[in-house]
Design a protein around this motif. Structure first.
Motif, short mmCIF file in Angstrom:
data_model
loop_
_atom_site.label_atom_id
_atom_site.label_comp_id
_atom_site.label_asym_id
_atom_site.label_seq_id
_atom_site.Cartn_x
_atom_site.Cartn_y
_atom_site.Cartn_z
N GLN A 119 -7.11 -17.88 4.39
CA GLN A 119 -7.20 -18.45 3.05
C GLN A 119 -8.40 -19.26 2.74
O GLN A 119 -8.91 -19.25 1.69
CB GLN A 119 -5.89 -19.39 2.96
N LYS A 120 -9.02 -19.99 3.87
CA LYS A 120 -10.17 -20.38 3.92
C LYS A 120 -11.51 -19.71 3.64
O LYS A 120 -12.43 -19.98 2.92
CB LYS A 120 -10.63 -21.28 5.17
N SER A 121 -11.47 -18.37 4.16
CA SER A 121 -12.25 -17.09 3.98
C SER A 121 -12.13 -16.75 2.43
O SER A 121 -13.32 -16.05 2.20
CB SER A 121 -12.28 -16.10 5.01
N ASP A 122 -11.14 -16.74 1.89
CA ASP A 122 -10.97 -16.12 0.54
C ASP A 122 -11.99 -16.92 -0.47
O ASP A 122 -12.40 -16.11 -1.13
CB ASP A 122 -9.51 -16.52 -0.11
N GLU A 123 -12.35 -18.08 -0.23
CA GLU A 123 -13.66 -18.76 -1.15
C GLU A 123 -14.69 -18.24 -0.87
O GLU A 123 -15.55 -17.88 -1.50
CB GLU A 123 -13.39 -20.19 -1.02
N GLN A 124 -14.89 -17.87 0.59
CA GLN A 124 -16.17 -17.52 0.81
C GLN A 124 -16.47 -16.18 0.43
O GLN A 124 -17.66 -15.58 0.21
CB GLN A 124 -16.08 -17.39 2.49
N TYR A 150 -13.76 -7.15 2.21
CA TYR A 150 -12.78 -8.22 2.52
C TYR A 150 -11.42 -8.06 1.72
O TYR A 150 -10.26 -8.13 2.51
CB TYR A 150 -13.32 -9.58 2.22
N GLU A 151 -11.54 -7.58 0.39
CA GLU A 151 -10.19 -7.66 -0.26
C GLU A 151 -9.35 -6.44 0.17
O GLU A 151 -8.02 -6.41 0.33
CB GLU A 151 -10.50 -7.31 -1.66
N ASN A 152 -10.05 -5.41 0.78
CA ASN A 152 -9.46 -4.25 1.28
C ASN A 152 -8.70 -4.55 2.57
O ASN A 152 -7.53 -4.12 2.80
CB ASN A 152 -10.19 -2.94 1.17
N MET A 153 -9.17 -5.07 3.36
CA MET A 153 -8.72 -5.71 4.48
C MET A 153 -7.45 -6.69 4.30
O MET A 153 -6.70 -6.43 5.11
CB MET A 153 -9.83 -6.43 5.43
N ARG A 154 -7.62 -7.62 3.48
CA ARG A 154 -6.62 -8.67 3.19
C ARG A 154 -5.39 -7.88 2.55
O ARG A 154 -4.12 -8.05 3.15
CB ARG A 154 -7.04 -9.54 2.11
N LYS A 155 -5.56 -6.67 1.71
CA LYS A 155 -4.51 -6.01 1.30
C LYS A 155 -3.88 -5.11 2.33
O LYS A 155 -2.35 -5.16 2.35
CB LYS A 155 -5.14 -5.05 -0.04
N THR A 156 -4.51 -4.59 3.27
CA THR A 156 -3.90 -3.88 4.19
C THR A 156 -3.19 -4.82 5.22
O THR A 156 -2.17 -4.41 5.79
CB THR A 156 -5.23 -3.19 5.16
N LEU A 157 -3.60 -5.81 5.58
CA LEU A 157 -3.09 -6.83 6.35
C LEU A 157 -1.73 -7.24 5.91
O LEU A 157 -0.50 -7.17 6.68
CB LEU A 157 -3.91 -8.15 6.59
N LYS A 158 -1.54 -7.58 4.40
CA LYS A 158 -0.41 -7.72 3.81
C LYS A 158 0.80 -6.58 4.11
O LYS A 158 1.80 -6.68 4.05
CB LYS A 158 -0.72 -8.31 2.39
N GLU A 159 0.13 -5.36 3.40
CA GLU A 159 0.97 -4.39 3.28
C GLU A 159 1.59 -3.80 4.52
O GLU A 159 2.80 -3.48 4.46
CB GLU A 159 0.11 -3.26 2.31
N GLU A 160 0.90 -3.61 5.47
CA GLU A 160 1.19 -3.29 6.70
C GLU A 160 1.79 -4.37 7.99
O GLU A 160 2.25 -3.88 8.92
CB GLU A 160 -0.05 -2.28 7.50
N GLY A 161 1.58 -5.71 7.56
CA GLY A 161 2.01 -6.76 8.43
C GLY A 161 1.19 -6.90 9.50
O GLY A 161 1.80 -7.11 10.75
#
Length: 354
Positions: A263-268, A334-345
């Motif tokens: 979440q801190k990295s989201d701004e960066q 970064y967006e693709n990584m975050r999306k994959t982390l959420k979708e695949e847990g």
């Protein structure tokens, strides 16, 4: 010149990395042309990455005799190709001469003179030719006969010799000037560049049906950088996350959860925010030198100052374009990584080790 594949080579491990380095060493000591080297080494890298991911041994790609593989791999590179690469080298040197000629015409070192000193470029090119001859005639046979020589050792040796030749070129060019009329310093490289571009356009049209080489046929150094950013971003984030918690542990603080860190990295990695910050920084980089040089230097007329400002703005525009593309690539990765982390847990570590 470093090629795009060099930035992707870190994806290879163990015997694959060693074999790739030995093929690269063969290419360097045999003076394989930049374009041929870049194309073939990228093909080899793709083959090795695929074989590595499938768990196959490196011998499935290069066989058991690496020298025999190298000879066969670069067998299509003939004397004709070397001559073409020599003409390309002259083309690049011509651009340097042309730029030096324009700068010397706009900002002459000696008022009233009609001559340009091209000694540094000519002597530098001559030293480069001598260095290549030493590599090909003396170093190449020695390296090929001694398979124990590691590519890293050769790279260190080459770096030392290169520095020696650069210093030598600087010393010689400082003592001896090669002066030619300014119009000659502009005319000859300009004509060569024009003729080369016309011939190259004709070759491209004959081969591709277009005066420009198709993008898919070109291997871009910058595309290698952007691909490297996409690959290394998750690894860098994982290292940063581990280091952050190690610092917290030393200070006796509660460790940060992975979600808090992300979440801190989201701004960066917000593209709009990074784009705005980069725009401000690059504007300062462009305007401050213009202001300082404009105040401290006496220009003969306003046109010289305007040309100087134009050159600075063009350079800044080039840097801004690279910075913008780099920010876009890293934020998209970064967006693709975050999306994959959420979708695949997945955790960040699991994502890196995928």
């Amino acid at each position: 010149m470093k090629q795009g594949y060099i930035l992707l080579e870190d994806r290879l491990h163990g015997e694959y990395k060693e074999a790739f380095s030995r093929v690269s060493l063969y290419s360097n000591t045999n003076l394989i042309g930049i374009d041929t080297d870049s194309e073939l080494m990228m093909e080899l890298l793709d083959s090795m990455l695929m074989a590595q991911s499938e768990g196959r041994p490196v011998t499935d790609v290069v066989g058991t005799d690496i020298q025999a593989f190298c000879k066969n791999f670069f067998s299509e590179y003939k004397t004709k190709d070397r001559f073409v690469d020599f003409l390309k080298a002259i083309y690049r040197i011509s651009w340097i001469l042309l730029v030096f000629g324009v700068v010397d015409w706009v900002f002459p070192n000696e008022e009233g003179t009609t001559f340009s000193n091209i000694g540094s470029v000519v002597i530098g090119a001559a030293c480069g030719i001598v260095l290549n001859l030493i590599i090909y005639i003396l170093i190449r046979p020695f390296v090929q006969k001694n398979n124990r020589i590691k590519p890293s050792v050769y790279n260190v040796f080459f770096a030392i010799v290169l520095v020696v030749f650069i210093v030598l070129a600087i010393i010689i060019s400082g003592r001896y000037a090669i002066r030619v009329p300014r119009f000659v310093a502009l005319l000859i490289p300009g004509l060569y560049i024009l003729i080369f571009m016309i011939v190259q356009a004709g070759r491209n049209y004959k081969k591709y049906g277009s005066v420009k080489q198709p993008k898919q046929e070109r291997i871009s150094f910058m595309s290698g950088i952007f691909a490297s950013i996409e690959h290394e971003l998750p690894q860098d984030l994982l290292k940063e996350f581990i280091n952050e918690n190690e610092k917290r542990q030393k200070k006796g603080q509660e460790p940060m959860t992975e979600e808090e860190f992300l979440q801190k990295s989201d701004e960066q990695y917000c593209y709009r925010k990074r784009g705005f910050i980069n725009s401000i920084l690059l504007s300062v980089v462009a305007l401050v030198p213009i202001a300082i040089i404009g105040i401290t230097n006496d220009f003969d007329n306003i046109s010289q100052f305007c040309i100087f400002v134009t050159i600075m703005l063009v350079l800044d525009g080039f840097l801004f374009s690279i910075s913008r593309k780099s920010a876009k690539v890293s934020c998209h990765a970064y967006e693709n990584m975050r999306k994959t982390l959420k979708e695949e847990g997945l955790t960040l570590e699991e994502y890196v080790n995928m």
